[in-house]
Write an enzyme that holds these catalytic residues in place. Structure first.
Site, PDB file in Angstrom:
ATOM      1  CG  HIS A  81      -0.168   0.138   2.499  1.00  0.00           C
ATOM      2  ND1 HIS A  81       0.523  -0.917   3.056  1.00  0.00           N
ATOM      3  CD2 HIS A  81       0.063   1.212   3.288  1.00  0.00           C
ATOM      4  CE1 HIS A  81       1.129  -0.495   4.149  1.00  0.00           C
ATOM      5  NE2 HIS A  81       0.869   0.789   4.315  1.00  0.00           N
ATOM      6  CG  HIS A 124      -0.043   5.758   2.452  1.00  0.00           C
ATOM      7  ND1 HIS A 124      -1.318   5.242   2.436  1.00  0.00           N
ATOM      8  CD2 HIS A 124       0.566   5.219   3.532  1.00  0.00           C
ATOM      9  CE1 HIS A 124      -1.467   4.436   3.474  1.00  0.00           C
ATOM     10  NE2 HIS A 124      -0.324   4.404   4.145  1.00  0.00           N
TER      11      HIS A 124
END
Length: 146
Positions: free
Chosen positions: A56, A70
């Site tokens: 992620h 992110h």
């Protein structure tokens, strides 16, 4: 340091993201991008060394600093599901190199934010201008300089 957009989409000020840590720029100054829902590959915002490569999120360190990308908010909860990491930690990569394949629409369908957060680590809050918030940026185009 010139930071490229890892994804195409609409630019958003970090202050407007629904996460208090990112919104307060505690991680570093930067911007967010609202990507389209289709499958895509997030790319390296700078050239350098991959310091961290998680499903992620990833961090690339260059000569002028490090940048965190992110993918989504609270996506760590997915334990990697829906993400394919395409780079290895400690590898050298070029700006614009493919890093993580994902489908933002699948993240949103699970009730999570699909925002792409781009932060220059360890930089003071407010050191990136949000003057282009609301505008569209293309993948690989300059997102901000710091």
């Amino acid at each position: 340091m010139r930071v490229l957009a890892p994804s195409a989409g609409e630019i958003m000020a970090l202050a407007d993201v629904p996460d208090p840590v990112f919104a307060a720029e505690m991680v570093g100054a930067g911007l967010a991008i609202t990507p389209g829902p289709e499958q895509q590959v997030a790319v390296a915002p700078i050239a350098g060394t991959v310091v961290k490569a998680m499903p992620h999120a990833y961090v690339v360190a260059g000569p002028d600093g490090a940048v965190l990308v992110h993918l989504g908010i609270d996506t760590v909860k997915l334990d990697g599901a829906g993400f394919e990491v395409l780079v290895a930690e400690k590898s050298e990569i070029a700006e614009g190199q493919e890093c993580v394949r994902w489908t933002p629409g699948d993240i949103a369908a699970q009730g999570l934010s699909q925002l792409v957060l781009v932060c220059a680590l360890d930089t003071p809050a407010g050191s990136v201008s949000a003057e282009h918030a609301g505008e569209r940026v293309e993948q690989g185009a300059e997102l901000f300089t710091i």
